[in-house]
Design a protein around this motif. Structure first.
Motif, PDB file in Angstrom:
ATOM      1  N   GLY A 113       0.643  -1.261  -0.200  1.00  0.00           N
ATOM      2  CA  GLY A 113      -0.396  -0.115  -0.352  1.00  0.00           C
ATOM      3  C   GLY A 113       0.748   1.396   0.337  1.00  0.00           C
ATOM      4  N   CYS A 114       2.017   1.146  -0.521  1.00  0.00           N
ATOM      5  CA  CYS A 114       2.937   2.324  -0.627  1.00  0.00           C
ATOM      6  C   CYS A 114       2.527   3.698  -1.331  1.00  0.00           C
ATOM      7  N   GLY A 115       2.038   3.947  -1.760  1.00  0.00           N
ATOM      8  CA  GLY A 115       1.736   4.798  -2.285  1.00  0.00           C
ATOM      9  C   GLY A 115       2.692   4.983  -3.441  1.00  0.00           C
ATOM     10  N   GLN A 116       3.227   6.936  -2.984  1.00  0.00           N
ATOM     11  CA  GLN A 116       3.889   7.680  -3.672  1.00  0.00           C
ATOM     12  C   GLN A 116       5.217   6.770  -2.445  1.00  0.00           C
ATOM     13  N   VAL A 117       5.324   6.273  -1.689  1.00  0.00           N
ATOM     14  CA  VAL A 117       6.784   5.685  -1.350  1.00  0.00           C
ATOM     15  C   VAL A 117       7.402   6.511  -0.479  1.00  0.00           C
ATOM     16  N   PRO A 118       6.421   6.793   0.013  1.00  0.00           N
ATOM     17  CA  PRO A 118       7.155   7.993   0.901  1.00  0.00           C
ATOM     18  C   PRO A 118       8.033   8.240   2.841  1.00  0.00           C
ATOM     19  N   LEU A 119       8.426   6.659   2.714  1.00  0.00           N
ATOM     20  CA  LEU A 119       9.290   6.734   3.878  1.00  0.00           C
ATOM     21  C   LEU A 119      10.237   6.040   3.120  1.00  0.00           C
ATOM     22  N   PHE A 120      10.684   5.754   1.388  1.00  0.00           N
ATOM     23  CA  PHE A 120      11.772   5.394   0.876  1.00  0.00           C
ATOM     24  C   PHE A 120      13.261   6.070   1.525  1.00  0.00           C
ATOM     25  N   GLN A 121      12.891   6.974   1.607  1.00  0.00           N
ATOM     26  CA  GLN A 121      14.699   7.657   2.015  1.00  0.00           C
ATOM     27  C   GLN A 121      14.622   7.574   3.353  1.00  0.00           C
ATOM     28  N   SER A 122      14.294   6.494   4.131  1.00  0.00           N
ATOM     29  CA  SER A 122      14.138   6.233   6.114  1.00  0.00           C
ATOM     30  C   SER A 122      14.669   4.716   5.458  1.00  0.00           C
ATOM     31  N   TYR A 123      14.385   4.038   4.446  1.00  0.00           N
ATOM     32  CA  TYR A 123      15.292   2.959   4.834  1.00  0.00           C
ATOM     33  C   TYR A 123      15.987   2.763   3.540  1.00  0.00           C
ATOM     34  N   ARG A 124      16.250   3.735   2.049  1.00  0.00           N
ATOM     35  CA  ARG A 124      16.780   3.184   1.533  1.00  0.00           C
ATOM     36  C   ARG A 124      18.027   2.567   1.500  1.00  0.00           C
ATOM     37  N   GLU A 125      18.779   2.840   2.632  1.00  0.00           N
ATOM     38  CA  GLU A 125      19.770   3.187   2.928  1.00  0.00           C
ATOM     39  C   GLU A 125      20.925   1.335   3.948  1.00  0.00           C
TER      40      GLU A 125
END
Length: 265
Positions: free
Chosen positions: A76-88
């Motif tokens: 249910g990711c939508g625009q993937v708003p948490l991506f910056q928090s977990y990408r690394e």
């Protein structure tokens, strides 16, 4: 929906990746002064919704460094708003959302009805995020069971849900869950609850309702709603009111955030 026959395994390279990663932009959450916060952009988060978005941002800012790892599934990711928090912190990202989502789908690996069995093979993910989704699912226990199925042993689910909160994402807003319902979902799916915390109590509930009503006043509504949110955040930082909020959350929870683990065997 979806048109996938049978189960598939969504593979990833050894480094973190996402479809159209170059097009990703912060949306619901942004980093300010080194912390994840609700976006100040009213096109992303309405002034009356910034209190809840801020509580959610705080939860993931604190928990993702501990729990995000390996292959991550953002449901249910939508625009993937948490991506910056977990990408690394992860090696791969899979994004799945449904067709009635109001957000653009440029990052999706798969459009899928989350009320149906997930199009993913067993034990594929180390981390699953389910943020602001469960209240929009007509078969919540089935979805939690599916998440348990696709998690690897010792993998973690992180989710948040509202409780005393307005109707949203019409007409796909079906439920509000107590902590007891959430614990039951996890138990029946074979997941162990490691953390279950309210996102606020009476003070946040009353401020949220006031801000959401004020924001519709012509000309000055957005400013008034923003002031209510700012004042509430400042007050909740004071120890006596922080204690009051925590105590009142036993009967008047603003929402909940949860971390659950799939046992080793």
């Amino acid at each position: 929906m979806g048109g996938i026959m049978g189960l598939i395994t969504l593979g990833h390279a050894t480094e973190c990746n996402m479809r159209n990663i170059q097009a990703w932009r912060p949306s619901k959450f942004v980093y300010r002064q080194g912390r994840l916060r609700a976006s100040p952009d009213p096109a992303e988060v309405a002034p009356g919704s910034r209190l809840m978005a801020g509580r959610i941002a705080e939860f993931y800012h604190q928990r993702l460094p501990t729990y995000a790892r390996g292959e991550l599934l953002d449901l249910g990711c939508g625009q993937v708003p948490l991506f910056q928090s977990y990408r690394e912190r992860v090696s791969g990202v899979t994004c799945i959302d449904w067709q009635h989502c109001r957000h653009e789908h440029c990052h999706l690996d798969q459009e899928w009805d989350l009320n149906q069995p997930l199009p993913v093979a067993d034990a594929q993910f180390d981390t699953v995020i389910l943020s602001d989704v469960l209240e929009h699912v007509t078969e919540p226990q089935q979805l939690i069971a599916e998440i348990a199925r696709v998690l690897k042993p010792e993998g973690h689910l992180l989710l948040n849900v509202p409780f005393f909160y307005c109707i949203h994402e019409r007409p796909h807003d079906y439920y509000r869950y107590t902590e007891f319902a959430l614990r039951r979902f996890m138990l029946q799916a074979g997941l162990t609850v490691e953390e279950l915390t309210p996102l606020g109590g009476s003070l946040e509930v009353m401020a949220d309702m006031l801000a959401k009503h004020l924001q519709f006043i012509p000309l000055v509504g957005s400013l008034l709603a923003s002031c209510v949110v700012w004042i509430t955040q400042a007050l909740c930082g004071l120890t006596p009111l922080k204690r009051f909020s925590g105590k009142s959350a036993e009967a008047f929870p603003y929402g909940y955030a949860l971390v659950a683990r799939k046992p080793a065997s």
